[in-house]
Motif scaffolding. Structure first.
Motif: not given
Ligand code: SF4
Length: 269
Positions: A149-150, A153-158, A172-176, A240-244
C-alpha cells in the motif's frame, strides 16, 4: 505465470462504467495449496461455499477433481494456477512480492492509457492480512517496513475479509475492507456485529436471492444498524467497488458457484 487478473471477470468489468480498471489476485483459498491463507474460514463456515468455485474456476471436464493438499478442487487450469501462485507466496515471498510490484506498475500504466483509475483486490480468494506483509521480508523491523500500500499510494486497494480484528487498527489510507458476514457460528456472527458497532465496519452478506428493493436484514444486523442510527443497504452485485459504498454500509451479494447450495449459515435465506 501472471499474478494479477485484470478486468477478466464480469463483475469487475462493471467497474469500468464507474471509471475504474480492476486487478484481482486469486490464490488457492484456505489450505488448498498447503498453507492456510484464510485463518477464519472454519469459524465462518465459508470453505465449501467459497467463491473459488464460481465462474471458470468451478468448471472441470467430466466433473474431475484434484487434491493437491487434501482439498478437492475442480481439475482445471484456473485452480492449478491459483495453487502455483500460493506456493510462490508461501515459499519464495520476496520473489512473489517483486513480481506483484512489477505487475502493479504495469497495471497502473495500462489503466492510465485507458483513462481509468486503478483499483486492486489482493484477496480475490484468500484472506491475507496484507497491511502486515512487508514488501521486503529482510527489513529489520516488520512493524514499520513498507507494505504494498505504501508503494502504490495512487492505487485504491480493497478487499472482503472474515477477520473482524483487522478493523481494530487503522488501515492504510488507500485500503478499504468490507467484513464478510456469516451465521455459520453464533460466535463469528457476534464478532461481525461487534466490529460493525465499534469500528463502523461495512458488512457484506451473501444471500440466496441477492439484493431486492424490499430485502430485510437479519434481525441482529437491523438492530446493529439501528443502534448506529443509519442503515445503508447496497446491491453488492451492481459493481465490485466497495470503497464507493457509504461508510458502514450493509452490502447484499447473491450466492454464486457452490454457495448456491450452501446450508451452513454462510448464505442467508
Ligand atoms: S470465502 Fe474467503 S475466507 Fe472463506 S475460504 Fe473463500 S477466500 Fe477464504
Amino acid at each position: 505465470m501472471k499474478l494479477l487478473n485484470i478486468d477478466a471477470n464480469p463483475k469487475t468489468v462493471k467497474g469500468q462504467k464507474q471509471g475504474y480498471m480492476t486487478a484481482v489476485l486469486y490464490l488457492a483459498p484456505f489450505t488448498a495449496a498447503g498453507i492456510n491463507v484464510c485463518p477464519m474460514a472454519e469459524l465462518a463456515g465459508c470453505v465449501a461455499a467459497c467463491l473459488n468455485t464460481a465462474g471458470r474456476g468451478g468448471i472441470a471436464k467430466g466433473g474431475a477433481t484434484f487434491a493437491p493438499h487434501g482439498t478437492e478442487l475442480p481439475d482445471n487450469a484456473v485452480q492449478r494456477a491459483r495453487v502455483a501462485r500460493t506456493r510462490l507466496y508461501a515459499e519464495y515471498r520476496d520473489a512473489f512480492m517483486r513480481q506483484l510490484e512489477r505487475e502493479l506498475h504495469a497495471f497502473v500504466r495500462k489503466a492510465a492509457r485507458a483513462g481509468l483509475v486503478p483499483a486492486a483486490r489482493l484477496n480475490g480468494t484468500s484472506d491475507i492480512v496484507w497491511e502486515r506483509v512487508p514488501v521486503d521480508s529482510s527489513h529489520p523491523d516488520p512493524r514499520v517496513a513498507a507494505t504494498i500500500f505504501d508503494l502504490f499510494p495512487d492505487v485504491q486497494f480493497y478487499d472482503y475479509t472474515k477477520l473482524p480484528k483487522r478493523f481494530a487498527r487503522p488501515l492504510p489510507a488507500n485500503y478499504h475492507l468490507s467484513l464478510s458476514y456469516s451465521e455459520a457460528s453464533k460466535r463469528y456472527a457476534a464478532l461481525c456485529f461487534a466490529a460493525a458497532r465499534e469500528h463502523d465496519a461495512p458488512l457484506a452478506m451473501v444471500t440466496r436471492k441477492g439484493y431486492t428493493a424490499d430485502c430485510t436484514l437479519p434481525w441482529a444486523a437491523g438492530e446493529t444498524m439501528r443502534q448506529r442510527g443509519e442503515c445503508h443497504v447496497v446491491d453488492g452485485d451492481a459493481h465490485d467497488l466497495r470503497f464507493l459504498d457509504p461508510p458502514g454500509a450493509v452490502v447484499i451479494l447473491r450466492a454464486k458457484g457452490r454457495a448456491r447450495k450452501d446450508t451452513t449459515g454462510f448464505v442467508i435465506d
